[in-house]
Motif scaffolding. Structure first.
Motif, PDB file in Angstrom:
ATOM      1  N   ASN A   1       0.812  -1.208   0.000  1.00  0.00           N
ATOM      2  CA  ASN A   1       0.000   0.000   0.000  1.00  0.00           C
ATOM      3  C   ASN A   1       0.851   1.266   0.000  1.00  0.00           C
ATOM      4  O   ASN A   1       0.820   2.070   0.923  1.00  0.00           O
ATOM      5  N   ARG A   2       1.613   1.423  -1.062  1.00  0.00           N
ATOM      6  CA  ARG A   2       2.388   2.652  -1.262  1.00  0.00           C
ATOM      7  C   ARG A   2       2.188   3.122  -2.684  1.00  0.00           C
ATOM      8  O   ARG A   2       1.639   2.408  -3.536  1.00  0.00           O
ATOM      9  N   GLY A   3       2.645   4.331  -2.976  1.00  0.00           N
ATOM     10  CA  GLY A   3       2.675   4.795  -4.344  1.00  0.00           C
ATOM     11  C   GLY A   3       3.873   4.203  -5.070  1.00  0.00           C
ATOM     12  O   GLY A   3       4.710   3.520  -4.488  1.00  0.00           O
ATOM     13  N   GLY A   4       3.955   4.471  -6.364  1.00  0.00           N
ATOM     14  CA  GLY A   4       5.081   3.993  -7.145  1.00  0.00           C
ATOM     15  C   GLY A   4       4.822   2.617  -7.741  1.00  0.00           C
ATOM     16  O   GLY A   4       3.830   1.961  -7.458  1.00  0.00           O
ATOM     17  N   ASP A   5       5.748   2.201  -8.577  1.00  0.00           N
ATOM     18  CA  ASP A   5       5.621   0.940  -9.298  1.00  0.00           C
ATOM     19  C   ASP A   5       6.541  -0.100  -8.670  1.00  0.00           C
ATOM     20  O   ASP A   5       6.766  -0.083  -7.454  1.00  0.00           O
ATOM     21  N   VAL A   6       7.106  -0.979  -9.466  1.00  0.00           N
ATOM     22  CA  VAL A   6       7.886  -2.096  -8.954  1.00  0.00           C
ATOM     23  C   VAL A   6       9.326  -1.678  -8.646  1.00  0.00           C
ATOM     24  O   VAL A   6       9.909  -0.860  -9.359  1.00  0.00           O
TER      25      VAL A   6
ATOM     26  N   PHE B   1      17.989  -5.509 -10.936  1.00  0.00           N
ATOM     27  CA  PHE B   1      17.062  -4.555 -11.546  1.00  0.00           C
ATOM     28  C   PHE B   1      16.756  -4.885 -13.005  1.00  0.00           C
ATOM     29  O   PHE B   1      15.810  -4.336 -13.579  1.00  0.00           O
ATOM     30  N   SER B   2      17.537  -5.785 -13.610  1.00  0.00           N
ATOM     31  CA  SER B   2      17.291  -6.156 -15.004  1.00  0.00           C
ATOM     32  C   SER B   2      16.052  -7.025 -15.151  1.00  0.00           C
ATOM     33  O   SER B   2      15.560  -7.231 -16.268  1.00  0.00           O
ATOM     34  N   ARG B   3      15.526  -7.520 -14.053  1.00  0.00           N
ATOM     35  CA  ARG B   3      14.349  -8.400 -14.096  1.00  0.00           C
ATOM     36  C   ARG B   3      13.035  -7.620 -14.015  1.00  0.00           C
ATOM     37  O   ARG B   3      11.952  -8.201 -14.086  1.00  0.00           O
ATOM     38  N   ILE B   4      13.132  -6.293 -13.890  1.00  0.00           N
ATOM     39  CA  ILE B   4      11.963  -5.427 -13.792  1.00  0.00           C
ATOM     40  C   ILE B   4      12.223  -4.143 -14.583  1.00  0.00           C
ATOM     41  O   ILE B   4      13.361  -3.869 -14.976  1.00  0.00           O
ATOM     42  N   ASN B   5      11.151  -3.386 -14.806  1.00  0.00           N
ATOM     43  CA  ASN B   5      11.289  -1.992 -15.219  1.00  0.00           C
ATOM     44  C   ASN B   5      11.238  -1.157 -13.942  1.00  0.00           C
ATOM     45  O   ASN B   5      10.149  -0.890 -13.420  1.00  0.00           O
ATOM     46  N   PRO B   6      12.386  -0.776 -13.393  1.00  0.00           N
ATOM     47  CA  PRO B   6      12.373  -0.087 -12.093  1.00  0.00           C
ATOM     48  C   PRO B   6      11.490   1.159 -12.120  1.00  0.00           C
ATOM     49  O   PRO B   6      11.594   1.991 -13.027  1.00  0.00           O
TER      50      PRO B   6
END
Length: 206
Positions: free
Chosen positions: A65-70, A158-163
């Motif tokens: 329950n926060r803002g922002g993405d992955v 970080f290569s496993r996600i779109n930070p």
């Protein structure tokens, strides 16, 4: 302002601690608190985050329950969860985000690293990429969640996600910026000093 060094703490344990303290601070039974810690490796995604930004289907992600993405948390990263009563400090969430960025910029400067804001993307960047991440939540104007600063993590995670939901987002660390060898405890000490020094300048109590 109380500061607690939590050391290594599981993500769900830290979330439970935040929820307890946020409720107590909102009720006037606890003082404002900054939790500083590290997590075992974990990917998290904000309440409005897009699952398409998880590039590796094998990645297990905690929705929170926060803002922002992955994003990712883990060894070599310093995480800060400030639990601050914005109800007494102006009720300005935008200014709260800019304050957190300012703290991180000051800390990087102390180690000879030039950090800056990037318009339209909350967090802190250097010329090499994103170095600090911010995602917050607010309950009855008491803040929770917060920021993470890459000191010397394995950046391959970080290569496993779109930070932060940014495709092709370059990610860097204090170590990559030429600050190696580097003590995480030195960074924690500097963060403490900068947070306390800047809080009442940016968000003074009445």
């Amino acid at each position: 302002m109380r500061i607690i060094d939590c050391g290594l703490m599981e993500y769900h344990q830290s979330l439970a601690l935040q929820e307890r303290l946020v409720a107590a601070i909102g009720a006037g039974n606890e003082e404002e608190t900054l939790l500083l810690l590290q997590h075992p490796p974990v990917y998290t995604i904000g309440r409005g985050g897009n699952p398409a930004n998880i590039l590796d289907p094998a990645v297990r992600v905690e929705r929170v329950n926060r803002g922002g993405d992955v994003t990712w948390h883990g060894p070599g990263q310093v995480v800060g969860y400030p639990l601050v009563n914005l109800g007494r400090r102006g009720r300005d969430l935008h200014r709260w985000l800019r304050f957190l960025e300012e703290v991180l910029v000051h800390t990087l400067t102390a180690f000879g690293i030039k950090g800056h804001r990037c318009p339209g993307s909350t967090g802190v960047w250097t010329a090499q990429g994103k170095i600090a991440f911010i995602g917050v939540g607010v309950r009855r104007w008491v803040t929770m969640h917060g920021f993470s600063l890459n000191v010397l993590p394995d950046l391959a995670v970080f290569s496993r996600i779109n930070p932060c939901g940014i495709s092709g987002c370059p990610v860097t660390s204090m170590a990559m910026e030429g600050q190696s060898p580097l003590s995480e405890q030195q960074v924690v000490l500097q963060l403490k000093n900068d947070f306390v020094h800047l809080l009442n300048r940016w968000l003074p109590l009445p």
